[in-house]
Design a protein around this motif. Structure first.
Motif, mmCIF file in Angstrom:
data_model
loop_
_atom_site.group_PDB
_atom_site.id
_atom_site.type_symbol
_atom_site.label_atom_id
_atom_site.label_comp_id
_atom_site.label_asym_id
_atom_site.label_seq_id
_atom_site.Cartn_x
_atom_site.Cartn_y
_atom_site.Cartn_z
ATOM 1 N N UNK A 93 34.568 -18.520 35.854
ATOM 2 C CA UNK A 93 34.569 -18.409 37.313
ATOM 3 C C UNK A 93 34.625 -16.936 37.700
ATOM 4 N N UNK A 94 34.086 -16.631 38.867
ATOM 5 C CA UNK A 94 34.212 -15.269 39.391
ATOM 6 C C UNK A 94 35.604 -15.101 39.988
ATOM 7 N N UNK A 95 35.996 -13.848 40.187
ATOM 8 C CA UNK A 95 37.293 -13.574 40.799
ATOM 9 C C UNK A 95 37.378 -14.217 42.183
ATOM 10 N N UNK A 96 36.289 -14.167 42.931
ATOM 11 C CA UNK A 96 36.267 -14.784 44.263
ATOM 12 C C UNK A 96 36.467 -16.284 44.209
ATOM 13 N N UNK A 97 35.818 -16.930 43.241
ATOM 14 C CA UNK A 97 35.969 -18.380 43.088
ATOM 15 C C UNK A 97 37.408 -18.736 42.721
ATOM 16 N N UNK A 98 38.016 -17.927 41.888
ATOM 17 C CA UNK A 98 39.414 -18.156 41.514
ATOM 18 C C UNK A 98 40.306 -17.972 42.741
ATOM 19 N N UNK A 99 40.060 -16.907 43.491
ATOM 20 C CA UNK A 99 40.870 -16.603 44.664
ATOM 21 C C UNK A 99 40.851 -17.685 45.723
ATOM 22 N N UNK A 100 39.752 -18.432 45.811
ATOM 23 C CA UNK A 100 39.642 -19.510 46.811
ATOM 24 C C UNK A 100 40.694 -20.594 46.620
ATOM 25 N N UNK A 101 41.278 -20.678 45.441
ATOM 26 C CA UNK A 101 42.249 -21.736 45.134
ATOM 27 C C UNK A 101 43.691 -21.358 45.477
ATOM 28 N N UNK B 159 42.404 -14.142 28.859
ATOM 29 C CA UNK B 159 41.088 -14.304 29.482
ATOM 30 C C UNK B 159 40.212 -13.115 29.114
ATOM 31 N N UNK B 160 38.928 -13.340 29.180
ATOM 32 C CA UNK B 160 37.932 -12.281 28.984
ATOM 33 C C UNK B 160 37.121 -12.180 30.257
ATOM 34 N N UNK B 161 36.573 -10.994 30.497
ATOM 35 C CA UNK B 161 35.743 -10.832 31.679
ATOM 36 C C UNK B 161 34.404 -10.222 31.307
ATOM 37 N N UNK B 162 33.427 -10.496 32.152
ATOM 38 C CA UNK B 162 32.082 -9.948 31.967
ATOM 39 C C UNK B 162 31.505 -9.668 33.344
ATOM 40 N N UNK B 163 30.994 -8.453 33.516
ATOM 41 C CA UNK B 163 30.377 -8.083 34.791
ATOM 42 C C UNK B 163 28.925 -8.515 34.786
ATOM 43 N N UNK B 164 28.518 -9.145 35.883
ATOM 44 C CA UNK B 164 27.123 -9.529 36.097
ATOM 45 C C UNK B 164 26.762 -9.134 37.519
ATOM 46 N N UNK B 165 26.046 -8.042 37.643
ATOM 47 C CA UNK B 165 25.717 -7.531 38.971
ATOM 48 C C UNK B 165 26.978 -7.109 39.691
ATOM 49 N N UNK B 166 27.174 -7.660 40.879
ATOM 50 C CA UNK B 166 28.353 -7.320 41.685
ATOM 51 C C UNK B 166 29.578 -8.153 41.331
ATOM 52 N N UNK B 167 29.431 -9.121 40.457
ATOM 53 C CA UNK B 167 30.512 -10.068 40.194
ATOM 54 C C UNK B 167 31.113 -9.871 38.808
ATOM 55 N N UNK B 168 32.383 -10.178 38.706
ATOM 56 C CA UNK B 168 33.063 -10.225 37.413
ATOM 57 C C UNK B 168 33.445 -11.676 37.170
ATOM 58 N N UNK B 169 33.000 -12.198 36.045
ATOM 59 C CA UNK B 169 33.306 -13.579 35.682
ATOM 60 C C UNK B 169 34.387 -13.597 34.606
#
Length: 91
Positions: free
Chosen positions: A27-35, A56-66
């Motif tokens: 999930x993106x940080x924004x998707x997580x934050x919605x909860x 957790x691990x993260x990966x940047x894709x464009x403007x988003x971090x998943x």
């Protein structure tokens, strides 16, 4: 893995819920934050603590971090807890 960092990360109910959310996939940080009814900065801090504990691990894709679970660290924690309980891997 630092057991102290892992336990600190798991001690907070929001961080445990984030891990629960990530069970379903990345999930993106924004998707997580919605909860959560906390600020984006607070969610970011929780994600940082989880990342520092290598949960957790993260990966940047464009403007988003998943973010996604690092299951290997969770398995190590479970094995450690099982050993404390006196259970063997063959039980």
């Amino acid at each position: 893995m630092s057991v102290q960092q892992t336990m600190k990360a798991l001690a907070d109910p929001i961080r445990r819920e984030i891990l629960n959310l990530l069970k379903g996939g990345r999930l993106s940080a924004g998707e997580i934050g919605e909860h959560f009814a906390v600020s984006g900065a607070a969610v970011s801090r929780h994600l940082s603590v989880l990342k520092e504990a290598d949960l957790v691990r993260d990966a940047r894709e464009g403007q988003f971090i998943f973010y996604e679970l690092n299951a290997s660290v969770l398995e190590e924690v479970l094995l450690w807890i099982s050993a404390l309980k006196g259970e063997s891997e063959n039980d």
